[in-house]
Design a protein around this motif. Sequence first.
Motif, mmCIF file in Angstrom:
data_model
loop_
_atom_site.group_PDB
_atom_site.id
_atom_site.type_symbol
_atom_site.label_atom_id
_atom_site.label_comp_id
_atom_site.label_asym_id
_atom_site.label_seq_id
_atom_site.Cartn_x
_atom_site.Cartn_y
_atom_site.Cartn_z
ATOM 1 N N ALA A 148 0.850 -1.196 0.000
ATOM 2 C CA ALA A 148 0.000 0.000 0.000
ATOM 3 C C ALA A 148 0.883 1.243 0.000
ATOM 4 C CB ALA A 148 -0.927 0.002 1.209
ATOM 5 N N LYS A 149 1.892 1.234 0.834
ATOM 6 C CA LYS A 149 2.954 2.241 0.861
ATOM 7 C C LYS A 149 4.097 1.633 1.652
ATOM 8 C CE LYS A 149 1.764 5.050 4.884
ATOM 9 N NZ LYS A 149 1.443 6.362 5.362
ATOM 10 N N THR A 150 5.210 2.296 1.741
ATOM 11 C CA THR A 150 6.377 1.735 2.411
ATOM 12 C C THR A 150 6.017 1.291 3.823
ATOM 13 O OG1 THR A 150 7.824 3.181 1.118
ATOM 14 C CG2 THR A 150 8.770 2.156 3.094
ATOM 15 N N GLY A 151 6.229 0.004 4.099
ATOM 16 C CA GLY A 151 5.958 -0.546 5.426
ATOM 17 C C GLY A 151 4.504 -0.881 5.700
ATOM 18 N N LEU A 152 3.624 -0.698 4.729
ATOM 19 C CA LEU A 152 2.194 -0.969 4.911
ATOM 20 C C LEU A 152 1.724 -1.860 3.763
ATOM 21 C CD1 LEU A 152 -0.235 -0.284 6.725
ATOM 22 C CD2 LEU A 152 -0.702 1.641 5.210
ATOM 23 N N PHE A 153 1.181 -3.022 4.124
ATOM 24 C CA PHE A 153 0.804 -4.019 3.130
ATOM 25 C C PHE A 153 -0.667 -4.385 3.268
ATOM 26 C CE2 PHE A 153 5.221 -4.416 4.206
ATOM 27 C CZ PHE A 153 5.846 -4.516 2.977
ATOM 28 N N LEU A 154 -1.235 -4.823 2.159
ATOM 29 C CA LEU A 154 -2.603 -5.319 2.138
ATOM 30 C C LEU A 154 -2.549 -6.800 1.808
ATOM 31 C CD1 LEU A 154 -5.667 -4.825 2.201
ATOM 32 C CD2 LEU A 154 -5.524 -4.360 -0.250
ATOM 33 N N PHE A 155 -3.104 -7.620 2.718
ATOM 34 C CA PHE A 155 -3.203 -9.057 2.496
ATOM 35 C C PHE A 155 -4.650 -9.336 2.129
ATOM 36 C CE2 PHE A 155 0.151 -8.418 5.625
ATOM 37 C CZ PHE A 155 1.204 -9.129 5.069
ATOM 38 N N GLN A 156 -4.878 -9.828 0.923
ATOM 39 C CA GLN A 156 -6.233 -10.103 0.451
ATOM 40 C C GLN A 156 -6.390 -11.617 0.329
ATOM 41 O OE1 GLN A 156 -7.198 -8.368 -3.317
ATOM 42 N NE2 GLN A 156 -9.381 -8.776 -3.090
ATOM 43 N N GLU A 191 -4.848 -6.116 10.961
ATOM 44 C CA GLU A 191 -6.216 -5.698 11.292
ATOM 45 C C GLU A 191 -7.094 -5.938 10.083
ATOM 46 O OE1 GLU A 191 -8.949 -4.906 13.717
ATOM 47 O OE2 GLU A 191 -6.975 -4.366 14.487
ATOM 48 N N ARG A 192 -8.343 -6.280 10.332
ATOM 49 C CA ARG A 192 -9.302 -6.436 9.232
ATOM 50 C C ARG A 192 -9.600 -5.060 8.636
ATOM 51 N NH1 ARG A 192 -10.876 -9.792 13.176
ATOM 52 N NH2 ARG A 192 -11.330 -11.943 12.636
ATOM 53 N N THR A 193 -9.792 -5.035 7.331
ATOM 54 C CA THR A 193 -10.200 -3.789 6.687
ATOM 55 C C THR A 193 -11.699 -3.836 6.423
ATOM 56 O OG1 THR A 193 -9.781 -4.672 4.487
ATOM 57 C CG2 THR A 193 -7.973 -3.476 5.545
ATOM 58 N N HIS A 194 -12.278 -2.680 6.252
ATOM 59 C CA HIS A 194 -13.707 -2.572 5.956
ATOM 60 C C HIS A 194 -13.875 -1.716 4.708
ATOM 61 C CE1 HIS A 194 -14.620 -4.395 9.819
ATOM 62 N NE2 HIS A 194 -13.731 -3.582 10.348
ATOM 63 N N LEU A 195 -14.905 -2.002 3.945
ATOM 64 C CA LEU A 195 -15.169 -1.232 2.739
ATOM 65 C C LEU A 195 -15.311 0.253 3.065
ATOM 66 C CD1 LEU A 195 -17.723 -3.539 0.875
ATOM 67 C CD2 LEU A 195 -15.341 -3.091 0.268
ATOM 68 N N GLY A 196 -14.720 1.079 2.239
ATOM 69 C CA GLY A 196 -14.838 2.520 2.409
ATOM 70 C C GLY A 196 -13.813 3.139 3.339
ATOM 71 N N VAL A 197 -12.963 2.313 3.985
ATOM 72 C CA VAL A 197 -11.945 2.836 4.902
ATOM 73 C C VAL A 197 -10.600 2.807 4.183
ATOM 74 C CG1 VAL A 197 -10.759 2.509 7.104
ATOM 75 C CG2 VAL A 197 -13.203 2.019 6.919
ATOM 76 N N GLN A 198 -9.910 3.938 4.185
ATOM 77 C CA GLN A 198 -8.588 3.985 3.575
ATOM 78 C C GLN A 198 -7.606 3.216 4.449
ATOM 79 O OE1 GLN A 198 -7.746 8.158 3.105
ATOM 80 N NE2 GLN A 198 -8.623 8.187 1.050
ATOM 81 N N ILE A 199 -6.768 2.446 3.800
ATOM 82 C CA ILE A 199 -5.813 1.603 4.521
ATOM 83 C C ILE A 199 -4.937 2.427 5.454
ATOM 84 C CG2 ILE A 199 -3.842 0.061 4.230
ATOM 85 C CD1 ILE A 199 -5.177 -0.857 1.617
ATOM 86 N N ILE A 258 -12.049 -18.135 5.789
ATOM 87 C CA ILE A 258 -11.490 -19.131 6.708
ATOM 88 C C ILE A 258 -9.967 -19.022 6.756
ATOM 89 C CG2 ILE A 258 -11.148 -21.615 7.091
ATOM 90 C CD1 ILE A 258 -14.005 -22.030 6.098
ATOM 91 N N ASP A 259 -9.342 -18.781 5.605
ATOM 92 C CA ASP A 259 -7.884 -18.598 5.567
ATOM 93 C C ASP A 259 -7.480 -17.369 6.379
ATOM 94 O OD1 ASP A 259 -7.414 -20.834 3.952
ATOM 95 O OD2 ASP A 259 -7.648 -19.676 2.103
ATOM 96 N N MET A 260 -8.208 -16.273 6.205
ATOM 97 C CA MET A 260 -7.901 -15.044 6.939
ATOM 98 C C MET A 260 -8.061 -15.258 8.446
ATOM 99 S SD MET A 260 -9.755 -11.320 6.899
ATOM 100 C CE MET A 260 -11.205 -11.980 7.689
#
Length: 135
Positions: free
Chosen positions: A16-24, A50-58, A29-31
């Motif tokens: 997402a940016k340096t030091g910040l990743f998105l795991f999809q 942390e879990r992400t939610h729709l509409g929230v910027q990472i 069940i895997d998550m």
Amino acid sequence: MADIWRPVKGVKIKVAKTGLFLFQFAHAIDMEGVLQRGPWMFDNHMLIMERTHLGVQIENIPLYHVDFWVQVHNLPVGLMVEKAGTKLANYIGAFVEYDKNNNSSFWRQYMRLRVQVDVRQPLKKDSRVKNKGGE
């Protein structure tokens, strides 16, 4: 991390940016499995997940808490119960879970608690507990 986690349906990892990743994860069940088996380390750094939610910027997701399994030793048998464990966990951080499976043996040596810890605060250790009799 995907090699360690081995998600059945797979995972995509994006920067997402340096030091910040998105795991999809392709399947919930895997998550959940990855979140429950943590905490995780990568290259000697704690992965705060942390879990992400729709509409929230990472970038706006607060990454300040990690769940740890804590062992509590040298408690009298009568205090190795969930009620006492909840109080101890809340002293350390925030109570998440009491390990009932560890409660199966009369001769168990310690109590296991899952505690959510604020990584911005120093860790607490070597605390003494007194019973109602003051011992």
